[in-house]
Design a protein around this motif. Sequence first.
Motif, PDB file in Angstrom:
ATOM      1  N   THR A  36       0.852  -1.198   0.000  1.00 11.64           N
ATOM      2  CA  THR A  36       0.000   0.000   0.000  1.00 11.64           C
ATOM      3  C   THR A  36       0.886   1.246   0.000  1.00 11.64           C
ATOM      4  O   THR A  36       1.297   1.722  -1.049  1.00 11.64           O
ATOM      5  N   THR A  37       1.226   1.736   1.187  1.00 11.38           N
ATOM      6  CA  THR A  37       2.018   2.955   1.298  1.00 11.38           C
ATOM      7  C   THR A  37       3.367   2.830   0.596  1.00 11.38           C
ATOM      8  O   THR A  37       3.772   3.717  -0.167  1.00 11.38           O
ATOM      9  N   GLY A  38       4.080   1.741   0.842  1.00 14.04           N
ATOM     10  CA  GLY A  38       5.401   1.577   0.256  1.00 14.04           C
ATOM     11  C   GLY A  38       5.368   1.513  -1.255  1.00 14.04           C
ATOM     12  O   GLY A  38       6.178   2.152  -1.941  1.00 14.04           O
ATOM     13  N   ALA A  39       4.431   0.736  -1.797  1.00 17.34           N
ATOM     14  CA  ALA A  39       4.333   0.611  -3.249  1.00 17.34           C
ATOM     15  C   ALA A  39       3.958   1.932  -3.890  1.00 17.34           C
ATOM     16  O   ALA A  39       4.508   2.320  -4.928  1.00 17.34           O
ATOM     17  N   ALA A  40       3.008   2.647  -3.277  1.00 18.01           N
ATOM     18  CA  ALA A  40       2.594   3.933  -3.840  1.00 18.01           C
ATOM     19  C   ALA A  40       3.759   4.902  -3.899  1.00 18.01           C
ATOM     20  O   ALA A  40       3.961   5.606  -4.899  1.00 18.01           O
ATOM     21  N   ARG A  41       4.563   4.950  -2.836  1.00 19.99           N
ATOM     22  CA  ARG A  41       5.704   5.867  -2.822  1.00 19.99           C
ATOM     23  C   ARG A  41       6.738   5.443  -3.871  1.00 19.99           C
ATOM     24  O   ARG A  41       7.322   6.298  -4.554  1.00 19.99           O
ATOM     25  N   ALA A  42       6.971   4.159  -3.995  1.00 21.09           N
ATOM     26  CA  ALA A  42       7.944   3.688  -4.979  1.00 21.09           C
ATOM     27  C   ALA A  42       7.513   4.017  -6.402  1.00 21.09           C
ATOM     28  O   ALA A  42       8.355   4.226  -7.279  1.00 21.09           O
ATOM     29  N   LEU A  43       6.205   4.080  -6.640  1.00 17.54           N
ATOM     30  CA  LEU A  43       5.691   4.386  -7.971  1.00 17.54           C
ATOM     31  C   LEU A  43       5.427   5.871  -8.167  1.00 17.54           C
ATOM     32  O   LEU A  43       4.916   6.286  -9.205  1.00 17.54           O
ATOM     33  N   GLY A  44       5.739   6.678  -7.153  1.00 15.70           N
ATOM     34  CA  GLY A  44       5.587   8.115  -7.284  1.00 15.70           C
ATOM     35  C   GLY A  44       4.171   8.624  -7.140  1.00 15.70           C
ATOM     36  O   GLY A  44       3.834   9.709  -7.632  1.00 15.70           O
ATOM     37  N   LEU A  45       3.314   7.873  -6.446  1.00 12.83           N
ATOM     38  CA  LEU A  45       1.907   8.247  -6.273  1.00 12.83           C
ATOM     39  C   LEU A  45       1.728   8.855  -4.888  1.00 12.83           C
ATOM     40  O   LEU A  45       1.625   8.135  -3.891  1.00 12.83           O
ATOM     41  N   GLU A  46       1.666  10.150  -4.815  1.00 14.01           N
ATOM     42  CA  GLU A  46       1.659  10.830  -3.519  1.00 14.01           C
ATOM     43  C   GLU A  46       0.319  10.752  -2.806  1.00 14.01           C
ATOM     44  O   GLU A  46       0.266  10.789  -1.571  1.00 14.01           O
ATOM     45  N   ARG A  47      -0.790  10.672  -3.526  1.00 10.15           N
ATOM     46  CA  ARG A  47      -2.116  10.695  -2.911  1.00 10.15           C
ATOM     47  C   ARG A  47      -2.749   9.303  -2.846  1.00 10.15           C
ATOM     48  O   ARG A  47      -3.942   9.175  -2.617  1.00 10.15           O
ATOM     49  N   VAL A  48      -1.950   8.285  -3.028  1.00 13.95           N
ATOM     50  CA  VAL A  48      -2.428   6.905  -3.040  1.00 13.95           C
ATOM     51  C   VAL A  48      -1.620   6.108  -2.028  1.00 13.95           C
ATOM     52  O   VAL A  48      -0.480   6.428  -1.731  1.00 13.95           O
ATOM     53  N   GLY A  49      -2.230   5.053  -1.476  1.00 16.57           N
ATOM     54  CA  GLY A  49      -1.489   4.142  -0.620  1.00 16.57           C
ATOM     55  C   GLY A  49      -1.648   4.372   0.861  1.00 16.57           C
ATOM     56  O   GLY A  49      -1.180   3.573   1.674  1.00 16.57           O
ATOM     57  N   SER A  50      -2.308   5.463   1.250  1.00 15.20           N
ATOM     58  CA  SER A  50      -2.597   5.722   2.655  1.00 15.20           C
ATOM     59  C   SER A  50      -3.904   6.483   2.742  1.00 15.20           C
ATOM     60  O   SER A  50      -4.371   7.077   1.765  1.00 15.20           O
ATOM     61  N   LEU A  51      -4.511   6.440   3.924  1.00 17.10           N
ATOM     62  CA  LEU A  51      -5.800   7.084   4.151  1.00 17.10           C
ATOM     63  C   LEU A  51      -5.584   8.362   4.938  1.00 17.10           C
ATOM     64  O   LEU A  51      -5.189   8.331   6.107  1.00 17.10           O
ATOM     65  N   ALA A  52      -5.826   9.506   4.307  1.00 16.30           N
ATOM     66  CA  ALA A  52      -5.646  10.802   4.953  1.00 16.30           C
ATOM     67  C   ALA A  52      -6.484  11.822   4.201  1.00 16.30           C
ATOM     68  O   ALA A  52      -6.791  11.642   3.011  1.00 16.30           O
ATOM     69  N   ALA A  53      -6.866  12.871   4.870  1.00 18.62           N
ATOM     70  CA  ALA A  53      -7.639  13.930   4.233  1.00 18.62           C
ATOM     71  C   ALA A  53      -6.877  14.477   3.029  1.00 18.62           C
ATOM     72  O   ALA A  53      -5.678  14.759   3.103  1.00 18.62           O
ATOM     73  N   GLY A  54      -7.582  14.599   1.908  1.00 16.15           N
ATOM     74  CA  GLY A  54      -6.972  15.076   0.686  1.00 16.15           C
ATOM     75  C   GLY A  54      -6.424  13.983  -0.204  1.00 16.15           C
ATOM     76  O   GLY A  54      -6.092  14.239  -1.366  1.00 16.15           O
ATOM     77  N   HIS A  55      -6.334  12.759   0.305  1.00 13.79           N
ATOM     78  CA  HIS A  55      -5.840  11.650  -0.507  1.00 13.79           C
ATOM     79  C   HIS A  55      -6.973  11.044  -1.335  1.00 13.79           C
ATOM     80  O   HIS A  55      -8.152  11.267  -1.068  1.00 13.79           O
ATOM     81  N   ALA A  56      -6.577  10.290  -2.342  1.00 14.87           N
ATOM     82  CA  ALA A  56      -7.556   9.649  -3.212  1.00 14.87           C
ATOM     83  C   ALA A  56      -8.383   8.633  -2.428  1.00 14.87           C
ATOM     84  O   ALA A  56      -7.861   7.936  -1.541  1.00 14.87           O
ATOM     85  N   ALA A  57      -9.655   8.542  -2.768  1.00 13.93           N
ATOM     86  CA  ALA A  57     -10.557   7.612  -2.084  1.00 13.93           C
ATOM     87  C   ALA A  57     -10.438   6.218  -2.697  1.00 13.93           C
ATOM     88  O   ALA A  57     -11.346   5.690  -3.324  1.00 13.93           O
ATOM     89  N   ASP A  58      -9.247   5.626  -2.523  1.00 11.51           N
ATOM     90  CA  ASP A  58      -8.959   4.248  -2.932  1.00 11.51           C
ATOM     91  C   ASP A  58      -8.776   3.445  -1.658  1.00 11.51           C
ATOM     92  O   ASP A  58      -7.756   3.594  -0.967  1.00 11.51           O
ATOM     93  N   LEU A  59      -9.734   2.602  -1.335  1.00 14.20           N
ATOM     94  CA  LEU A  59      -9.635   1.873  -0.067  1.00 14.20           C
ATOM     95  C   LEU A  59     -10.336   0.528  -0.152  1.00 14.20           C
ATOM     96  O   LEU A  59     -11.080   0.236  -1.087  1.00 14.20           O
ATOM     97  N   LEU A  60     -10.064  -0.271   0.865  1.00  8.59           N
ATOM     98  CA  LEU A  60     -10.540  -1.645   0.946  1.00  8.59           C
ATOM     99  C   LEU A  60     -11.110  -1.894   2.335  1.00  8.59           C
ATOM    100  O   LEU A  60     -10.523  -1.452   3.328  1.00  8.59           O
ATOM    101  N   VAL A  61     -12.248  -2.579   2.391  1.00 11.32           N
ATOM    102  CA  VAL A  61     -12.863  -2.954   3.667  1.00 11.32           C
ATOM    103  C   VAL A  61     -12.929  -4.477   3.717  1.00 11.32           C
ATOM    104  O   VAL A  61     -13.443  -5.118   2.793  1.00 11.32           O
ATOM    105  N   VAL A  62     -12.390  -5.058   4.803  1.00 13.46           N
ATOM    106  CA  VAL A  62     -12.362  -6.514   4.934  1.00 13.46           C
ATOM    107  C   VAL A  62     -12.886  -6.927   6.306  1.00 13.46           C
ATOM    108  O   VAL A  62     -12.905  -6.130   7.250  1.00 13.46           O
ATOM    109  N   ASP A  63     -13.300  -8.177   6.405  1.00 12.46           N
ATOM    110  CA  ASP A  63     -13.655  -8.762   7.696  1.00 12.46           C
ATOM    111  C   ASP A  63     -12.382  -9.185   8.422  1.00 12.46           C
ATOM    112  O   ASP A  63     -11.458  -9.723   7.803  1.00 12.46           O
ATOM    113  N   GLY A  64     -12.347  -8.965   9.731  1.00 14.72           N
ATOM    114  CA  GLY A  64     -11.214  -9.424  10.519  1.00 14.72           C
ATOM    115  C   GLY A  64     -10.086  -8.414  10.569  1.00 14.72           C
ATOM    116  O   GLY A  64     -10.232  -7.256  10.181  1.00 14.72           O
ATOM    117  N   ASP A  65      -8.937  -8.894  11.045  1.00 19.99           N
ATOM    118  CA  ASP A  65      -7.764  -8.037  11.261  1.00 19.99           C
ATOM    119  C   ASP A  65      -6.611  -8.526  10.388  1.00 19.99           C
ATOM    120  O   ASP A  65      -5.884  -9.455  10.754  1.00 19.99           O
TER     121      ASP A  65
END
Length: 401
Positions: free
Chosen positions: A344-373
């Motif tokens: 997620t975060t690491g891959a996005a940074r390696a590919l130069g995607l600043e608004r992808v790979g983490s959840l924060a205000a102003g970032h792209a709404a790309d996310l995943l919801v799963v059951d469990g931990d």
Amino acid sequence: MQQLITADQVVPGPAGQRIADGAVLVDGDAITAVGPRAEVEPLADDARRHTAVGGTVLPGLVNAHVHLSWDAGFGMLERFRAADDAELLLGIAGRAQQALRAGVTTLRDLGDRDGLVLRVRDAIARGVLAGPRLLGSGPPLTPPQGHCWFFGGEVSGADQIRERIRGNVALGADVIKVMASGGEMTPDSPPTWQSQFSAEELALVVREAHAAGLPVAAHAHGTEAIAAAAAAGVDTIEHCSWQGADNVGSDLRDEVAREIAERGIAVCHAYPPDWRTFQRVVVGEQRSQAALDRLHWMDEHGVRFVPGTDGGLPTSVFDNYVGALSYYVDAVGWSPARVIDMATTGAARALGLERVGSLAAGHAADLLVVDGDPLADVTALHRQRLVLARGRAVTPDAAVG
């Protein structure tokens, strides 16, 4: 339209962060708030609500090495070469959507014909087509009859290298791919360990690509090709198998590994989803152990890793990225938290995607919801409830039925 996603925990990234009883507020294609439910929920006006009791919200997954033009079946190369553009475009779109329904919200395609992936990318970006965020290289640079020559990127000499890069830039490429060494699946091409370009030519590729504002991904199995790619300053090295001359064992060079780490070059190991069968049937026990030893050795030198699958090759399907991630937990021995951060975060940074790979205000709404931990059990990533790509909700295959 606002969407409020709540769950037992939010994992915003990078690794180590957890928000218990958390929430993510999305407005259109962007995240507007992330935090405890008690703080975020009052910010939601007339939001559509997604509640995941017992679940986790995390960034969408990033698969950094695929070939959407290939169908992941045996005989895929013959079908690819026989297909017209219309057939390939339909296949590219369908396979990208398969990946999205499996929780992958970003794909980097590292080789297609005439930039067809880039046309699908643009249709998705316009909202004409549902799909993940796509990055594409167009035809990879390779010498005449070199590895993957059939994509149309054959070059010989400095002038043709410049011309091909300019052509890929004109196609709208996000990255320049160069086949620094041979590969296994191209008949009558140089062997995997053999370099296909000189150090000077690779340096030229990097200069021209960087001058155009594009990163360089270098396919490199042989150690000589890896060393030349690192010295040239490529941005990612694909496979990075450290094969010695004539493929006589591994040729591990500490000084080259240190250079890769110091330059911040990311290595994409590109292992398939069904890695257990791949190791047992294709690679064998000895080569599998050697691959693990190389990974641990690179890790000890501080090399950054980005996961990918080489999706499109036989059995390397697009709808089981989690299977590929399990390799790093079950075989390599890394924690689920580290592997998820890498995807997620690491891959996005390696590919130069600043608004992808983490959840924060102003970032792209790309996310995943799963059951469990998934931080405790990476297989929880299989139990998908919801995928958001640019704020568009997708029902994952795992949630159907």
